[in-house]
Design a protein around this motif. Structure first.
Motif, mmCIF file in Angstrom:
data_model
loop_
_atom_site.group_PDB
_atom_site.id
_atom_site.type_symbol
_atom_site.label_atom_id
_atom_site.label_comp_id
_atom_site.label_asym_id
_atom_site.label_seq_id
_atom_site.Cartn_x
_atom_site.Cartn_y
_atom_site.Cartn_z
ATOM 1 N N HIS A 12 0.877 -1.207 0.000
ATOM 2 C CA HIS A 12 0.000 0.000 0.000
ATOM 3 C C HIS A 12 0.898 1.236 0.000
ATOM 4 O O HIS A 12 1.459 1.598 1.033
ATOM 5 C CB HIS A 12 -0.902 -0.002 1.234
ATOM 6 C CG HIS A 12 -1.886 1.128 1.259
ATOM 7 N ND1 HIS A 12 -3.228 0.936 1.522
ATOM 8 C CD2 HIS A 12 -1.734 2.464 1.070
ATOM 9 C CE1 HIS A 12 -3.851 2.099 1.484
ATOM 10 N NE2 HIS A 12 -2.959 3.049 1.224
ATOM 11 N N HIS A 14 1.646 5.336 -1.672
ATOM 12 C CA HIS A 14 1.284 6.528 -2.453
ATOM 13 C C HIS A 14 2.558 7.122 -3.050
ATOM 14 O O HIS A 14 3.473 7.482 -2.314
ATOM 15 C CB HIS A 14 0.609 7.574 -1.562
ATOM 16 C CG HIS A 14 -0.681 7.085 -0.981
ATOM 17 N ND1 HIS A 14 -1.897 7.270 -1.602
ATOM 18 C CD2 HIS A 14 -0.941 6.389 0.160
ATOM 19 C CE1 HIS A 14 -2.850 6.715 -0.866
ATOM 20 N NE2 HIS A 14 -2.301 6.169 0.211
ATOM 21 N N ASP A 240 1.445 2.609 3.520
ATOM 22 C CA ASP A 240 0.603 3.806 3.375
ATOM 23 C C ASP A 240 1.468 5.061 3.465
ATOM 24 O O ASP A 240 1.021 6.102 3.935
ATOM 25 C CB ASP A 240 -0.532 3.854 4.411
ATOM 26 C CG ASP A 240 -1.650 4.807 3.975
ATOM 27 O OD1 ASP A 240 -1.666 5.200 2.798
ATOM 28 O OD2 ASP A 240 -2.494 5.154 4.820
HETATM 29 ZN ZN ZN Z 1 -3.353 5.045 1.542
#
Ligand code: ZN
Ligand code: DOR
Length: 335
Positions: A12, A14, A240
């Motif tokens: 996960h 970005h 994340d």
């Molecule tokens: Zn995220």
């Protein structure tokens, strides 16, 4: 002492776009063999053309490393069967955001009514496309994930052939769902294994630790730790890591996201060592994800050694977790 990690995966991540992509992507591609790339760009990634063009930009930003970006489409309820069937060879999963719940999620789903989602979920089940979910309601901030629990349960029980990943879980309640439904899995971030709400807002406000879902109570963190440190077979590492420029973090109206990509492996080694669980790190960082997704990563060997690593204050205009602090583990080599 040294630790050898084989093909670490970040399930996960970005990476953003343009200059930010160029800054942050090499920091992930250096130590990780692959990562699931989140589609919450502006505009979100909703077409095969946009996804392939984004993948190309990622590959040109990471070309010095062996690294596979695993691409996701932003979940829309009106993707047709034909569209998904054709797109399938390019996509690893669909990422569902409740509308407006976090950064760049305005085009997300406004109702979790399974009758409205049924067609798409059935198509995904048939085509074997996993569903990744940001599981929060728009209720009271500390209860949002817990309130979403019943949605996870409905999704999991009504669509038993759909692989559902509860992304970045933060509560003991979410942890308890894993053993209740065969088709439910989870990612856990580094920061949610380390911090509680106290670290964010218990003393001076720490904007660089502010993220969504917000870090919760000590007992929640303990439940996550128990899963990660035992490498529960249904959990995977997903950082994340969510970079924002410093002026968007240290500002009135702080953007949500903790930037952990460049320090994740070193800090996980520190954490697993502290809890005498280094033998479980390989499963948490790679092997579980391979099994859950049936994915064979690019071969990459990362050696960590217990020589201190002073974390840079910032990477261009992005401040990492542990900025300017010393971590006991550093990356010695990557092959
Ligand atoms: Zn995220
Ligand atoms: O804190 C977060 N930041 N949580 C998310 O779900 C999105 C992310 C971002 O894109 O900045």
């Amino acid at each position: 002492m040294q630790i050898k990690l084989s093909s670490p995966l970040d399930m996960h991540l970005h990476l953003r776009d343009a200059d930010m992509l160029k800054t942050v992507a090499p920091l992930s591609s250096y130590g990780f063999a692959g990562a699931i790339i989140m589609p919450n760009l502006v505009p979100p990634v909703t077409t095969t053309e946009a996804l392939l063009a984004y993948k190309d930009r990622i590959l040109s930003s990471t070309c010095r490393d062996k690294f596979e970006p695993l691409m996701t489409l932003f979940f829309k309820n009106d993707y047709s069967y034909e569209f998904l069937k054709k797109a399938k060879k390019h996509i690893f999963a669909l990422k569902l955001y409740p509308s407006g719940i976090t950064t760049n999620s305005d085009g997300g789903v406004s109702s979790m009514d399974i009758d409205l989602l049924r067609d798409t979920f059935e198509t995904m089940s048939e085509l074997n496309i996993p569903l990744l979910v940001h599981g929060e309601t728009n209720g009271f901030v500390m209860d949002r994930e817990m309130e979403f629990g019943s949605v996870y349960e409905q999704f999991a029980s009504n669509f038993p052939n759909l692989k559902i990943v509860m992304e970045h879980i933060t509560t003991a309640h979410s942890a308890s769902l894993l053993d209740k439904y065969e088709n439910l899995y989870a990612t856990i971030t580094l920061h949610h294994l380390l911090i509680t709400l106290d670290d964010v807002a218990g003393g001076m406000l720490s904007p660089h630790l502010f993220c969504k879902p917000i870090a919760k109570r000590p007992e929640d963190r303990d439940a996550l730790l128990k899963l990660a440190l035992s490498a529960h077979p249904k959990v995977m590492f997903g950082s994340d890591s969510a970079p924002h420029p410093v002026d968007k973090k240290e500002s009135c109206g702080c953007a949500a996201g903790v930037f952990t990509a460049p320090i994740a492996l070193q800090a996980l080694a520190m954490l697993f060592e502290k809890h005498k669980s280094l033998d479980k790190l390989q499963a948490f960082i790679s092997d579980n994800a391979r099994k859950i997704y049936g994915y064979k990563p690019i071969e990459k060997e990362v050696i960590l050694e217990n020589i201190p690593f002073t974390v840079p204050k910032s990477y261009k205009d992005v401040v990492p977790m542990f900025s300017a602090e010393k971590l006991p583990w550093s990356i010695k080599s990557v092959l």
